[in-house]
Motif scaffolding. Structure first.
Motif, PDB file in Angstrom:
ATOM      1  N   MET A  18      25.571  39.155  31.719  1.00  0.00           N
ATOM      2  CA  MET A  18      26.694  38.965  30.550  1.00  0.00           C
ATOM      3  C   MET A  18      27.679  37.686  31.171  1.00  0.00           C
ATOM      4  O   MET A  18      28.183  37.929  32.048  1.00  0.00           O
ATOM      5  CB  MET A  18      27.157  40.158  30.189  1.00  0.00           C
ATOM      6  N   LEU A  19      27.775  37.218  31.459  1.00  0.00           N
ATOM      7  CA  LEU A  19      28.852  35.386  31.729  1.00  0.00           C
ATOM      8  C   LEU A  19      30.147  35.923  30.931  1.00  0.00           C
ATOM      9  O   LEU A  19      30.056  35.214  30.089  1.00  0.00           O
ATOM     10  CB  LEU A  19      28.708  34.662  32.263  1.00  0.00           C
ATOM     11  N   LYS A  20      31.233  36.592  30.905  1.00  0.00           N
ATOM     12  CA  LYS A  20      32.166  36.170  30.159  1.00  0.00           C
ATOM     13  C   LYS A  20      32.929  34.976  30.278  1.00  0.00           C
ATOM     14  O   LYS A  20      33.821  34.624  31.402  1.00  0.00           O
ATOM     15  CB  LYS A  20      33.275  37.670  30.081  1.00  0.00           C
ATOM     16  N   ARG A  21      33.865  34.262  29.044  1.00  0.00           N
ATOM     17  CA  ARG A  21      33.799  33.389  29.749  1.00  0.00           C
ATOM     18  C   ARG A  21      35.801  33.372  30.167  1.00  0.00           C
ATOM     19  O   ARG A  21      36.389  34.207  29.772  1.00  0.00           O
ATOM     20  CB  ARG A  21      34.428  32.318  28.220  1.00  0.00           C
ATOM     21  N   GLY A  22      35.659  32.365  31.174  1.00  0.00           N
ATOM     22  CA  GLY A  22      37.416  32.898  32.068  1.00  0.00           C
ATOM     23  C   GLY A  22      38.606  32.417  30.265  1.00  0.00           C
ATOM     24  O   GLY A  22      38.506  31.769  29.923  1.00  0.00           O
ATOM     25  N   LEU A  23      39.532  33.099  30.757  1.00  0.00           N
ATOM     26  CA  LEU A  23      40.581  33.002  30.248  1.00  0.00           C
ATOM     27  C   LEU A  23      41.432  32.025  29.786  1.00  0.00           C
ATOM     28  O   LEU A  23      41.893  31.592  28.647  1.00  0.00           O
ATOM     29  CB  LEU A  23      42.146  33.748  30.534  1.00  0.00           C
TER      30      LEU A  23
END
Lengths: 349, 349, 349, 349
Positions: free
Chosen positions: C205-210
């Protein structure tokens, strides 16, 4: 305008797009790649055409290739615009200093500030009579009484005046007193107001909107120029970003960018951008190093009693120090000192 | 207001701050930690005091603890504000649909759109007569002729009208036709305009400025309410961020936040926020799931010929589909259908 | 790639650009307008070519027309990617709930949370063993001991585990315990880490960078897929904007956009995005209405004693309430309930 | 820490908050206003306490009053940190120039660049061997071969080397060659990497993350320092904003702010921030005027053949011009020329 067709668009779709371009009175020019068909549009697209093309079947993306402004564009004139305000030539070789209190509070406050900034080398006196304030419970300015005090300060010091106008119906009253009509950041895209100042013959300083791209800002200038007033100067004063230490984020890259895209002079306001007096001097110096034609600086005789924006105001002593340092930078970047109003008498507004 | 003294501030500095608080007519309350002294200010601070305190020697930081608005604050009234527009109660249990073209172009376009959205379940007809446009070379609206067409559409369909007013001097003319006066995103902090609509008795829809925080937006509503008009609804329509795929970034968290901070109804405009017709339906559904009291949707009989914002306009068929889907979400979150104008005759504006 | 020549570019400059395109191994295709010449480039441009072309004399602007990713692009596969985790099919018709504490603190805390979220209908247990913390003085997680507790919770409840891995050298240890490897927002563009998880056979699961655009986020997924691991799900968790009421700005439009651009499933994390527990439920509901395939929710048995992110954690009761409400929305948008792990035994990791 | 109670909080709620503060091992200090009760917390709050307090009944808001970093804070040392790299003292009176290609491409390219920037007055040679690239299909750097070429350039010119390290396991190899270890913007909050370079004795340059506030950036420096390495310099290189003309928005206010909050030197990278070679010189000059201790500039012998970031690279001639202009600004702000490596032999890495 360039229309990029979707990967796998059918010949029918391509022909339909080309027909629609012709119906808009323009010529299509197809350019077939291995994967992707691109259709160039020859001629000036009418309003809304980009949106309309984007909706046609088989279209992936539509890109504008011409700038959305003309009068403000660098290509439009051979030389940069120079605006004479009092003795100073804004956009000329000198760096112009505009300084004074955020808002006009009292006769004494204004005259003390005016004399102080004049002695320190300011070319123009700033001071707000009409104040846009985030909350209705803050001081909203002295309004017409403030204009009268500005006229008095002008008469006494010879300094030309820059002051904000907030609504179309007040343009005549402000016009009487101001040498430069200021459009504030919250009104950058207030088109009726832009049109109204565009119909006068006084220079206008257009502050960049807090949420405006450089492109939208120059287009706002175009709204003024399109009404006939070509004496527009742009003012960078910080944009909204996620950084909260400073009140806003001063976008100094906008200075060389705006000067590359447009022939209009560019002013920087480090006081509102940073919101903190101790950041005003370094950012003023940086602005001039980046190519700014002038600075707008908040100065108050006693910032710790100011009715408005005290935290970002310089004392007169600090302004004198800033003016000297800015002068050093101006020389380092090969700019001359701008002419001061003592040297040339200012005609009545 | 809380004043945090710098680490190592002297007793003299602390006493000076306390004396200055008393001079502002308020009471200081010192709270000494091991490292840091904190001085609480008891009473309501006058304008500019925060800035003034920040400049005193030994002060590290000043923090406001009260909200900068009163009339718009949730604490102000016991119950949420409900605004009746035609038969619909905005802020009541139903979700209200306002739909129609971005700009009024022709009699036929407007009437077709009006009948179409009415049949699909819209409660209010939207349509711009005065259009704020980024470039002066775009279509600026039919202006007074547009108002006349809106009045005709209202007479024919019974749908109440929401339309934008862009300058104080046009408020009377727009007031004649509109059931809701719309303030656009670029005018969110145009205070003379806010004051003018604040002096009328018609409901106002205030769009959030592209660069406005939730706090600044509610304070803008306060400017309207402070003039006596309490019928204000807020409209989230996207803010500026670094994301460029969508035209703006729809901040749906602002819906529950604004409803927590304020008692005013909150509307969402997914058309302008996203700028792409295929994102309007999912974001409309999400808005209602997040608690929105209504939606503002751009609908055009033939988006691919629209003079304005075609790319984000729905066809009438797509709007009918959206309305049905939104209804499903409304039921899932326990809201009733809002009353339609067929059910109740609309009195003349 | 399309190269727009400057207004007034010379024939020599145009020919030079065309020659340089041929030297890159591609074909130029000229499209001459009245004012502007546009040169299309046929074939796939090698790296850096856009930058190189931009520097040639007479060039105004270079635009890419192909997407910078392939494996993650919707065009790449006929159908959306479905990732099986335990009994749940992420990206299938069901909405998948992943819930649990921000960080694993104690055996009792984790097991209480695990049993609680399971009873409320969660499909996957989340819990951090390795914690990226802004300050070095915060709790950094139980690390390897935390992994052991997660394994125990998995054995006892049958819930599959999602947990974060922060550095390449820890991938094997986390792989042993996790059913889904989580890449945190601060590591969205940590390419060595992306490559390492790309060489495993576990879902990521790849969280979007801020600070990442949707485009950069999908390209980060492409880094993982390019190493062979196609089981990637995207997670929107808020981006940085100027709004400060919420911790970050949840960009829900990114859900339908990412699903349009890519075939990968999209999860939403309303807990980290908003930073406030009372916003988690409305934004979770909005996320599902916008089309999210799943939710990641912070749940703590006693949020007011949590070592980490207590303010945004739900109690178990509040999570049960959220799960029921989300289910209503899921039905309203035509999604089935996802299979729960009771129904199907989970094989050991 | 200050806890502001809700308007109308009960005595019971206030007492409960005070009891909870004592349970955390700290002392409450109540400060009762007319409307609002404020409770100060005396002592250093443990991790997570702010979040925990925010959840207690009757609490409106919790505010931290101490900075979240210590070692990096200006209060920590009496004098600014000066870092010696080769002959140059970064953070001393001189302005230090670090220049060279974005990525090491060939032996000839690197040595030509190295000799060129040395002749023009650079103090440090930059060059990337490991390249973080948004897409996996771009050139990823020569990796270990690139390090070998950097070592050769160092041996031949005597210029110290700054080069990026992207993952903990590569720190030893990069350490062998580099005089300064560079942490890239995408790794600003990659804590395992920060910890690893924090355990070495080489200076570290920490680029600000694209989405990092100044506060988060200094806290990232604290992560390095907390491991024992005090030789950290900060590098501003642009943040994400809504402006798209420049690649990122160079936040020059961050220079005086970071120097006010911290004792660490501050470098500016105008090449990556602007993404356009013609903006590099004005922004470099502005950076020095704002107080930067040094500049990081991309220079390529032939930018129009560069494999990476050609559009923002200067030719050697343009760099020489920039160096001369920067020198003028440095003098204008009262800084001396920094010592060049010819003057002092550089010891082997």
């Amino acid at each position: 305008m360039i229309i990029v067709m979707r990967h796998g668009a059918t010949t029918e779709e391509i022909l339909h797009v080309e027909e629609r371009i012709r119906r808009e009175g323009l010529q299509p020019h197809r350019s077939g790649g291995v994967d992707t068909t691109v259709i160039g549009v020859i001629g000036t697209p009418p309003y809304g055409m980009l949106d309309r093309m984007e909706l046609l079947p088989g279209v992936e993306r539509v890109t504008r290739i011409t700038k959305p402004y003309k009068l403000a564009a660098r290509e439009f004139t051979a030389s940069p615009t120079v605006i004479n305000v009092g003795a100073a030539a804004i956009g000329g070789p000198g760096v112009v200093l505009m300084a004074g209190p955020c808002s006009v509070e009292t006769r004494e406050q204004l005259l003390t500030a005016a004399r102080g900034v004049q002695a320190a080398g300011a070319h123009v006196l700033r001071g707000g009579a009409f104040k846009p304030r985030t909350t209705p419970y803050s001081f909203q300015g002295l309004r017409d009484d403030g204009l009268a005090l500005l006229a008095e300060a002008r008469a006494e010091t010879g300094l030309p005046i820059i002051t904000e106008v907030m609504e179309p119906s007040k343009v005549p009253a402000v016009y009487e007193v101001a040498d430069v009509l200021q459009i504030g950041t919250r009104n950058c895209q207030n088109y009726p107001l832009l049109h109204e100042v565009g119909r006068t013959d006084k220079p206008v300083m257009l502050k960049r909107g807090l949420g405006c791209s450089i492109d939208e800002w120059i287009q706002a200038a175009e709204h003024i120029m399109d009404q006939g007033n070509m004496q527009v100067m742009l003012c960078e004063r910080g944009i909204k970003s996620f950084e909260t230490y400073t009140r806003n984020t001063l976008d100094l890259s906008a200075v060389p960018v705006a000067k590359r895209l447009s022939h209009l002079p560019v002013i920087v306001d480090p006081s509102h951008a940073t919101g903190k007096w101790y950041l005003v001097k370094p950012m003023a110096m940086a602005a001039v190093a980046a190519g700014a034609d002038g600075l707008l600086i908040e100065v108050h005789p006693t910032p710790d009693t100011a009715l408005c924006d005290g935290a970002q105001s310089l004392t007169i002593e600090n302004f004198a120090d800033l003016a000297a340092s800015v002068q050093q930078i101006a020389q380092a970047v090969g700019r001359e000192p701008a002419a001061l109003p003592e040297d040339v008498p200012v005609a009545a507004g």
